[in-house]
Design a protein around this motif. Structure first.
Motif, PDB file in Angstrom:
ATOM      1  N   TYR A 162       0.837  -1.205   0.000  1.00  0.00           N
ATOM      2  CA  TYR A 162       0.000   0.000   0.000  1.00  0.00           C
ATOM      3  C   TYR A 162       0.871   1.254   0.000  1.00  0.00           C
ATOM      4  N   LEU A 163       0.342   2.336  -0.561  1.00  0.00           N
ATOM      5  CA  LEU A 163       1.020   3.628  -0.562  1.00  0.00           C
ATOM      6  C   LEU A 163       0.174   4.636   0.199  1.00  0.00           C
ATOM      7  N   ALA A 164       0.824   5.514   0.944  1.00  0.00           N
ATOM      8  CA  ALA A 164       0.116   6.571   1.668  1.00  0.00           C
ATOM      9  C   ALA A 164      -0.385   7.608   0.666  1.00  0.00           C
ATOM     10  N   VAL A 165      -1.679   7.947   0.754  1.00  0.00           N
ATOM     11  CA  VAL A 165      -2.246   8.961  -0.147  1.00  0.00           C
ATOM     12  C   VAL A 165      -2.667  10.218   0.607  1.00  0.00           C
ATOM     13  N   SER A 166      -2.894  10.110   1.916  1.00  0.00           N
ATOM     14  CA  SER A 166      -3.177  11.283   2.738  1.00  0.00           C
ATOM     15  C   SER A 166      -2.940  10.939   4.204  1.00  0.00           C
ATOM     16  N   CYS A 167      -2.847  12.003   5.022  1.00  0.00           N
ATOM     17  CA  CYS A 167      -2.548  11.822   6.444  1.00  0.00           C
ATOM     18  C   CYS A 167      -3.445  12.733   7.275  1.00  0.00           C
ATOM     19  N   SER A 168      -3.603  12.377   8.541  1.00  0.00           N
ATOM     20  CA  SER A 168      -4.273  13.229   9.529  1.00  0.00           C
ATOM     21  C   SER A 168      -3.398  13.294  10.758  1.00  0.00           C
ATOM     22  N   CYS A 169      -3.430  14.462  11.430  1.00  0.00           N
ATOM     23  CA  CYS A 169      -2.577  14.679  12.602  1.00  0.00           C
ATOM     24  C   CYS A 169      -3.423  15.064  13.806  1.00  0.00           C
ATOM     25  N   GLY A 170      -2.891  14.779  15.002  1.00  0.00           N
ATOM     26  CA  GLY A 170      -3.588  15.073  16.247  1.00  0.00           C
ATOM     27  C   GLY A 170      -3.972  16.523  16.435  1.00  0.00           C
ATOM     28  N   CYS A 183      -3.594   3.179   0.055  1.00  0.00           N
ATOM     29  CA  CYS A 183      -4.309   2.568  -1.068  1.00  0.00           C
ATOM     30  C   CYS A 183      -3.338   1.772  -1.950  1.00  0.00           C
ATOM     31  N   LYS A 184      -3.900   0.821  -2.687  1.00  0.00           N
ATOM     32  CA  LYS A 184      -3.133   0.090  -3.704  1.00  0.00           C
ATOM     33  C   LYS A 184      -4.046  -0.184  -4.888  1.00  0.00           C
ATOM     34  N   ILE A 185      -3.434  -0.340  -6.038  1.00  0.00           N
ATOM     35  CA  ILE A 185      -4.166  -0.688  -7.257  1.00  0.00           C
ATOM     36  C   ILE A 185      -3.725  -2.080  -7.656  1.00  0.00           C
ATOM     37  N   GLY A 186      -4.695  -2.937  -7.910  1.00  0.00           N
ATOM     38  CA  GLY A 186      -4.396  -4.314  -8.277  1.00  0.00           C
ATOM     39  C   GLY A 186      -5.220  -4.756  -9.471  1.00  0.00           C
ATOM     40  N   LYS A 187      -5.097  -6.026  -9.820  1.00  0.00           N
ATOM     41  CA  LYS A 187      -5.855  -6.589 -10.936  1.00  0.00           C
ATOM     42  C   LYS A 187      -7.150  -7.191 -10.435  1.00  0.00           C
TER      43      LYS A 187
END
Length: 110
Positions: A71-79, A105-109
């Motif tokens: 998976y790759l990070a696409v967005s983050c949230s902080c305290g 997220c990841k993209i697969g077949k």
């Protein structure tokens, strides 16, 4: 699209100064570009029909949250901050936070 329009404008301007063989060569080049673009569009469309997107969230105490393998990070949230960054494609970093969350997220077949 912008480059094709510019190329067409350039082609029209060259008709004033160039022989007709150069104009025909330019028209052939535009036709080849259109075929290439159409082929790339068809390939991309076919590839997307065979793809799936899978997303998950992960939470961590502290300043870092890591996505699981694949998976790759696409967005983050902080305290307590709106400032965050993605490090090395898999890790969310929020400076000096009590918690950090990553959307992965990841993209697969299919």
């Amino acid at each position: 699209m912008k480059s094709a329009t510019l190329l067409l404008l350039l082609l029209l301007l060259t008709t004033l100064w160039c022989p007709s063989s150069a104009v025909l060569a330019g028209l052939r080049m535009i036709k080849d570009l259109r075929k290439d673009l159409l082929l790339k569009t068809i390939i991309a469309s076919a590839s997307m029909e065979k793809a799936t997107k899978s997303c998950t969230s992960t939470n961590s105490s502290g300043s870092y949250a890591n996505c699981q393998s694949g998976y790759l990070a696409v967005s983050c949230s902080c305290g307590n901050s709106a400032s965050w960054e993605i490090k090395s494609e898999k890790t969310c970093h929020c400076a000096n936070q009590d918690w950090t969350s990553a959307r992965c997220c990841k993209i697969g077949k299919k």
